[in-house]
Design a protein around this motif. Sequence first.
Motif, PDB file in Angstrom:
ATOM      1  N   HIS A 137       0.862  -1.172   0.000  1.00  0.00           N
ATOM      2  CA  HIS A 137       0.000   0.000   0.000  1.00  0.00           C
ATOM      3  C   HIS A 137       0.901   1.225   0.000  1.00  0.00           C
ATOM      4  O   HIS A 137       1.856   1.299   0.772  1.00  0.00           O
ATOM      5  CB  HIS A 137      -0.900   0.028   1.242  1.00  0.00           C
ATOM      6  N   ALA A 186       1.229   4.657   1.169  1.00  0.00           N
ATOM      7  CA  ALA A 186       0.625   5.502   2.198  1.00  0.00           C
ATOM      8  C   ALA A 186       1.090   6.941   2.014  1.00  0.00           C
ATOM      9  O   ALA A 186       2.287   7.225   2.095  1.00  0.00           O
ATOM     10  CB  ALA A 186       1.009   4.988   3.577  1.00  0.00           C
ATOM     11  N   LEU A 216       2.498   8.306   9.076  1.00  0.00           N
ATOM     12  CA  LEU A 216       2.564   6.868   9.313  1.00  0.00           C
ATOM     13  C   LEU A 216       3.093   6.630  10.724  1.00  0.00           C
ATOM     14  O   LEU A 216       4.145   7.162  11.087  1.00  0.00           O
ATOM     15  CB  LEU A 216       3.499   6.241   8.278  1.00  0.00           C
ATOM     16  N   ILE A 263      -2.941  -0.085   8.218  1.00  0.00           N
ATOM     17  CA  ILE A 263      -2.153  -0.482   7.046  1.00  0.00           C
ATOM     18  C   ILE A 263      -1.946  -1.998   7.020  1.00  0.00           C
ATOM     19  O   ILE A 263      -1.987  -2.616   5.953  1.00  0.00           O
ATOM     20  CB  ILE A 263      -0.796   0.256   7.006  1.00  0.00           C
TER      21      ILE A 263
END
Length: 182
Positions: A109, A111, A136, A177
């Motif tokens: 992914h 982010a 994050l 996530i």
Amino acid sequence: MRRTAQFLTAVAAATALGAAPAHATPATATTSAADRPGPGRALGWEPAPSAPWDVTAGQRCDFAIHGEPVVDEVVQRVLDRHPDGSPKRVAYKGDLVVRVTNQETGAFHDADASGSAIVEYRTDGSQFWSVLGPVLVGVGEGNLDRGMYLVDGVWTLFISASGHRTVTMAHGTTTDICGLIA
């Protein structure tokens, strides 16, 4: 609501291109080379590149993960220093997209962690982050379950000297996530 407005004002003021803290002095001919503007950079802002990282299975997700910036235009500005000269308060801003990959399956992914933050580095090894936008955050121990999160909105993060993380949301969301790449 008033504290949120004050926080937004402080973050906006500290991270605006070329903004200076209230106690700063104007640039003079004696400004160091590190503080002089360069191409695409305002006074006092320096690149703050993110290094790739790996986390073993069980530390954040149930599987090993790898993080690597695919876009990294983050800059930092030291706003205040401790008596020994080490950074005390640092503002961060800029585009950052981190590809988080499940090492077992290859699922990933991207982010978008392009938030702005003012980070206070304390002498006991703890940190206090005031954040606007997405960042994050990996959690081993904290008020969120173990995991890797994209936290977005207006929020703070306290990281104790032992690594315990406490996220306090004024307004925003958290995205798991680990769940996206499981």
